[in-house]
Scaffold this motif. Structure first.
Motif, PDB file in Angstrom:
ATOM      1  N   GLU A   4      -0.720  17.473  65.766  1.00  0.00           N
ATOM      2  CA  GLU A   4      -1.557  16.449  65.530  1.00  0.00           C
ATOM      3  C   GLU A   4      -1.767  15.689  66.474  1.00  0.00           C
ATOM      4  O   GLU A   4      -3.133  15.113  66.520  1.00  0.00           O
ATOM      5  N   LEU A  18      -2.609  12.416  53.786  1.00  0.00           N
ATOM      6  CA  LEU A  18      -2.936  13.696  53.057  1.00  0.00           C
ATOM      7  C   LEU A  18      -1.884  14.087  52.135  1.00  0.00           C
ATOM      8  O   LEU A  18      -2.360  14.426  51.104  1.00  0.00           O
ATOM      9  N   LEU A  52       4.677  19.226  52.165  1.00  0.00           N
ATOM     10  CA  LEU A  52       3.287  18.638  52.408  1.00  0.00           C
ATOM     11  C   LEU A  52       3.046  17.271  51.783  1.00  0.00           C
ATOM     12  O   LEU A  52       2.758  16.422  52.368  1.00  0.00           O
ATOM     13  N   SER A  58       2.016  17.673  58.379  1.00  0.00           N
ATOM     14  CA  SER A  58       1.078  16.862  58.012  1.00  0.00           C
ATOM     15  C   SER A  58      -0.304  17.473  58.444  1.00  0.00           C
ATOM     16  O   SER A  58      -1.424  17.010  58.208  1.00  0.00           O
ATOM     17  N   LYS A  59      -0.369  18.942  59.006  1.00  0.00           N
ATOM     18  CA  LYS A  59      -1.470  19.346  59.483  1.00  0.00           C
ATOM     19  C   LYS A  59      -1.492  21.099  58.805  1.00  0.00           C
ATOM     20  O   LYS A  59      -1.454  21.876  59.806  1.00  0.00           O
ATOM     21  N   LEU A  65      -5.670  24.414  53.032  1.00  0.00           N
ATOM     22  CA  LEU A  65      -6.597  23.478  52.655  1.00  0.00           C
ATOM     23  C   LEU A  65      -7.699  23.927  51.807  1.00  0.00           C
ATOM     24  O   LEU A  65      -7.987  23.358  50.738  1.00  0.00           O
ATOM     25  N   ALA A  83      -6.390  15.749  57.111  1.00  0.00           N
ATOM     26  CA  ALA A  83      -5.627  16.620  57.999  1.00  0.00           C
ATOM     27  C   ALA A  83      -5.954  16.270  59.583  1.00  0.00           C
ATOM     28  O   ALA A  83      -5.084  16.693  60.371  1.00  0.00           O
ATOM     29  N   TYR A  85      -8.889  17.342  61.214  1.00  0.00           N
ATOM     30  CA  TYR A  85      -9.474  18.367  61.597  1.00  0.00           C
ATOM     31  C   TYR A  85     -10.910  17.910  61.782  1.00  0.00           C
ATOM     32  O   TYR A  85     -11.653  18.489  62.782  1.00  0.00           O
TER      33      TYR A  85
END
Length: 133
Positions: A4, A18, A52, A58-59, A65, A83, A85
């Motif tokens: 992250e 998230l 999650l 967290s990612k 997703l 997330a 991204y």
């Protein structure tokens, strides 16, 4: 998978995390973790979903997703933003962020925070309704 901390181009930390967002959407849809696992057809387990939602992961991968966006009926881009991204989409004409799919009937675009608040409130209302039954 990148850490992250390695992804600073997009800010998924603004607003609701998230995990909290996913938990609120799932609750609003009145789905259990097992319901989501079944709807995800083996892409994600209920144990992974629990981690999650509690922020232990967290990612998740973009593939997970994408699957969750389909199962929950939410925008894939929203989950990718949360997330970390991608950055939030901005309307080039007005400079404002576009609203999501929660309240497309709204006269004005909703901020992410307003959209998240609506989801939280909807989850609350539905949980109250479930207790009366």
């Amino acid at each position: 998978m990148p850490d992250e901390k390695d992804c600073n181009a997009a800010d998924g930390s603004k607003g609701q995390p998230l995990g909290d967002y996913l938990a609120n959407v799932r609750t609003a849809k009145q789905m259990s973790l097992r319901d989501v696992e079944e709807a995800a057809a083996g892409v994600v387990s209920n144990a992974y979903l629990s981690q999650l939602e509690h922020g232990r992961i967290s990612k998740p991968s973009p593939n997970i997703l994408h699957c969750l966006a389909r199962v929950y009926g939410v925008a894939y881009e929203t989950l990718m933003q949360k997330a970390g991204y991608i950055a939030a989409a901005v309307n080039n004409e007005t400079g404002s962020k576009r609203h999501g799919r929660v309240a497309t009937f709204a006269k004005q675009n909703l901020t992410n925070e307003e959209e998240e608040s609506l989801l939280e409130y909807l989850a609350f209302l539905r949980s109250k309704k479930g207790r009366k039954s």
